[in-house]
Design a protein around this motif. Structure first.
Motif, short mmCIF file in Angstrom:
data_model
loop_
_atom_site.label_atom_id
_atom_site.label_comp_id
_atom_site.label_asym_id
_atom_site.label_seq_id
_atom_site.Cartn_x
_atom_site.Cartn_y
_atom_site.Cartn_z
N MET A 1 0.77 -1.41 -0.03
CA MET A 1 0.00 -0.18 0.00
C MET A 1 1.01 1.17 0.10
O MET A 1 0.51 2.37 -0.50
N SER A 2 2.02 1.33 0.76
CA SER A 2 2.92 2.25 0.52
C SER A 2 3.55 2.70 -0.64
O SER A 2 4.01 3.89 -0.86
N THR A 3 3.23 1.89 -1.67
CA THR A 3 3.79 2.49 -3.26
C THR A 3 2.90 3.07 -3.85
O THR A 3 2.98 3.87 -4.70
N PHE A 4 1.43 3.32 -3.24
CA PHE A 4 0.56 4.13 -3.84
C PHE A 4 0.41 5.64 -3.41
O PHE A 4 0.94 5.77 -2.11
N LEU B 1 -7.32 2.10 -0.50
CA LEU B 1 -8.37 1.29 -0.15
C LEU B 1 -8.78 0.37 -0.85
O LEU B 1 -9.32 -0.67 -0.46
N GLU B 2 -8.76 0.57 -2.29
CA GLU B 2 -9.22 -0.41 -3.23
C GLU B 2 -8.35 -1.64 -3.11
O GLU B 2 -8.78 -2.70 -3.18
N ASN C 1 -4.99 0.06 9.31
CA ASN C 1 -5.41 1.48 9.74
C ASN C 1 -4.41 2.37 9.59
O ASN C 1 -4.55 3.73 9.17
N ASP C 2 -3.31 2.10 10.12
CA ASP C 2 -2.29 3.06 10.04
C ASP C 2 -1.67 3.71 8.96
O ASP C 2 -1.06 4.77 8.74
N ALA C 3 -2.18 3.06 7.64
CA ALA C 3 -1.65 3.30 6.28
C ALA C 3 -2.51 4.31 5.85
O ALA C 3 -2.26 4.99 4.84
#
Length: 353
Positions: A302-305, A312-313, A332-334
């Motif tokens: 997720m961190s790459t987005f 979320l998707e 949730n922290d992301a």
């Protein structure tokens, strides 16, 4: 005095301006519709254009309104960002296009982020030292090994090299000196011993030279008896578990074997290398659907987005391919917004029913 105060104020102002970050925004219409860009209530282009580019901004997040020259087209209102996931200032380019329903939209998936970098030139003086190594001369040693193996018996005969050396012994009234010459290296080795003899008159010196030849031959016979093989019946018991066991985790398991760290690192690097958000999401889904992930790996991916809705998707999609389902709350922290966290939790709860 006034001049000094003015210079100090200007210096402070220049320092503050130089410490501010700055990003850039560009907006363009895919089908050539002209529009105005309004950022935080300020119109950025006086004439309607289909390509409004290189707008400098000093905020990380801001409200943007796209107002079309054709007043029949509804305005687009959107929160945009000009930093990436690592808080680097970027030049962000948004494309305005029609969606499948014919409505003009400005999606994060169609945006590109180009990091704004500062180039620094550094000159380094280097010294190169060349070292020459002389080759070492190898002295050959003649060794002959003959092996004869009759049926049922193995005999090994070893002939050792003949060694000839010269020895010279000098004896005089004060001691004895022995000199030996190494036949291989040619090196001279001298051994001496002092002898005190009382009451003996010696009028001359006696020198004795002795040459010794030594030959050593060794023969080793080894007999090996052929014995029939011994057969042992062994029963194999497989106690390997049917899924990965995570230390300290006792919750629900969604899939058995998570990706190895090196394989996941390569997949993540492939996703991060793409420029467009939709390309990143497509590859991330392909990797996830073919593997089993840990919640920590989903969070890393997720961190790459760059955008909240993309994160979320992907988080919703990855839920069906996660090993430690009970740890999904750690994602949730992301997220930045509470509303996004609530939406993910509602989705996860619906999957549990």
């Amino acid at each position: 005095m006034k001049k000094i105060l003015m210079i100090a104020l200007l210096s402070t102002l220049v320092f503050n301006l130089s410490s501010w970050g700055q990003g850039m925004l560009t907006f363009f219409s895919q089908d050539g519709q002209k529009f105005w860009v309004i950022i935080n209530g300020e119109k950025k282009n006086m004439q309607a254009q289909y390509n409004v580019k290189d707008i400098p901004v000093t905020f990380q997040w801001g409200k943007v309104t796209i107002k079309f020259e054709d007043n029949k087209i509804p305005d687009i209102n959107k929160t945009v960002q000009v930093v990436d996931v690592d808080n680097n200032w970027c030049h962000v380019k948004y494309m305005i296009k029609k969606d499948k329903k014919g409505k003009y939209v400005m999606n994060n998936l169609d945006a590109t982020f180009d990091v704004i970098t500062t180039t620094t030139t550094t000159t380094t003086n280097s010294t190169t030292t060349s070292t020459t190594t002389q080759p070492t001369e190898n002295v050959p040693v003649n060794t002959t090994v003959t092996t004869t193996v009759p049926q049922g018996t193995q005999t090994q005969t070893t002939n050792t090299q003949n060694v000839n050396f010269s020895q010279t012994t000098n004896m005089n009234p004060t001691g004895v000196t022995t000199t030996v010459t190494d036949p291989v290296t040619g090196e001279t080795i001298t051994l001496g011993a002092n002898i005190n003899i009382t009451g003996v008159n010696t009028t001359g010196v006696s020198t004795t030279t002795t040459t010794t030849s030594s030959t050593t031959t060794g023969t080793t016979n080894t007999t090996i008896q052929n014995k029939p093989p011994v057969t042992t019946n062994t029963q194999t018991i497989n106690n390997q578990p049917d899924h990965y066991v995570m230390p300290g985790y006792n919750g629900k398991v969604g899939c058995p074997w998570p990706m190895k760290e090196n394989d996941f690192a390569e997949a993540k690097a492939s996703v991060a290398s793409k420029s467009f958000e939709d390309s990143k999401l497509t590859i991330a889904k392909q990797v996830t659907s073919s593997n089993c992930l840990l919640c920590s790996q989903v969070k890393e991916m997720m961190s790459t987005f760059s955008f909240e809705d993309t994160k979320l998707e992907f988080a919703k999609f990855a839920y069906d391919y996660v090993y430690d389902l009970n740890n999904y709350y750690k994602l949730n922290d992301a997220f930045t917004f509470e509303s996004t966290i609530d939406e993910l939790n509602q989705y996860v709860n619906s999957k549990k029913k």
